[in-house]
Design a protein around this motif. Sequence first.
Motif, short mmCIF file in Angstrom:
data_model
loop_
_atom_site.label_atom_id
_atom_site.label_comp_id
_atom_site.label_asym_id
_atom_site.label_seq_id
_atom_site.Cartn_x
_atom_site.Cartn_y
_atom_site.Cartn_z
N PHE A 83 -22.82 -6.07 -36.44
CA PHE A 83 -22.00 -7.00 -36.00
C PHE A 83 -22.05 -7.52 -34.02
O PHE A 83 -22.64 -8.70 -34.24
CB PHE A 83 -20.56 -6.59 -36.13
CG PHE A 83 -19.70 -8.02 -36.06
CD1 PHE A 83 -19.54 -9.26 -36.24
CD2 PHE A 83 -19.26 -7.83 -34.28
CE1 PHE A 83 -18.47 -10.00 -35.60
CE2 PHE A 83 -17.75 -8.66 -33.95
CZ PHE A 83 -17.82 -9.53 -34.64
N VAL B 13 -23.74 -10.94 -32.70
CA VAL B 13 -22.90 -11.32 -31.57
C VAL B 13 -23.58 -12.17 -30.46
O VAL B 13 -24.45 -12.73 -30.04
CB VAL B 13 -21.50 -10.76 -30.89
CG1 VAL B 13 -21.55 -10.94 -29.05
CG2 VAL B 13 -20.36 -10.81 -32.22
N GLY C 106 -21.43 -11.68 -36.76
CA GLY C 106 -21.73 -12.15 -35.29
C GLY C 106 -22.25 -12.83 -34.51
O GLY C 106 -21.66 -14.06 -33.50
#
Length: 129
Positions: free
Chosen positions: A49, A53, A121
Amino acid sequence: MSGPWAFLTVAVGGGIGAAARFWVADTITTRRRSAMPRGTIAVNVLGSFLVGVITGLVLTVGTDAFEPWRLFLATGICGGFTTFSTATVESVTLARGGHPLRALANTLGTLAATVPAVAAGIGVVVMWA
């Protein structure tokens, strides 16, 4: 960014990520005994995740502006934090220990959880940008 500074950036981040992985996985494993390697699964999903991001930030901010941070955070910290090799060893150990279905569930479950985690993400960052 390249050369010795890039190497040092990744090395420092990798050390931080590996130490964090050990702590998080060990904490999860000792608090909740299970036939499945939950600590490894948790760090791989969380790390995936976070890579998503960071990738989302690179896509929105631009590679050049974010390159040192990408190396430190994604390649270094998240690379040291996630551990697909350990997940594979745990699957083989489960299979050799007479638990082939658990081994299969660990392998497929890790893939089924980490790929969407990366996408999530990226999606979070894209939605905020």
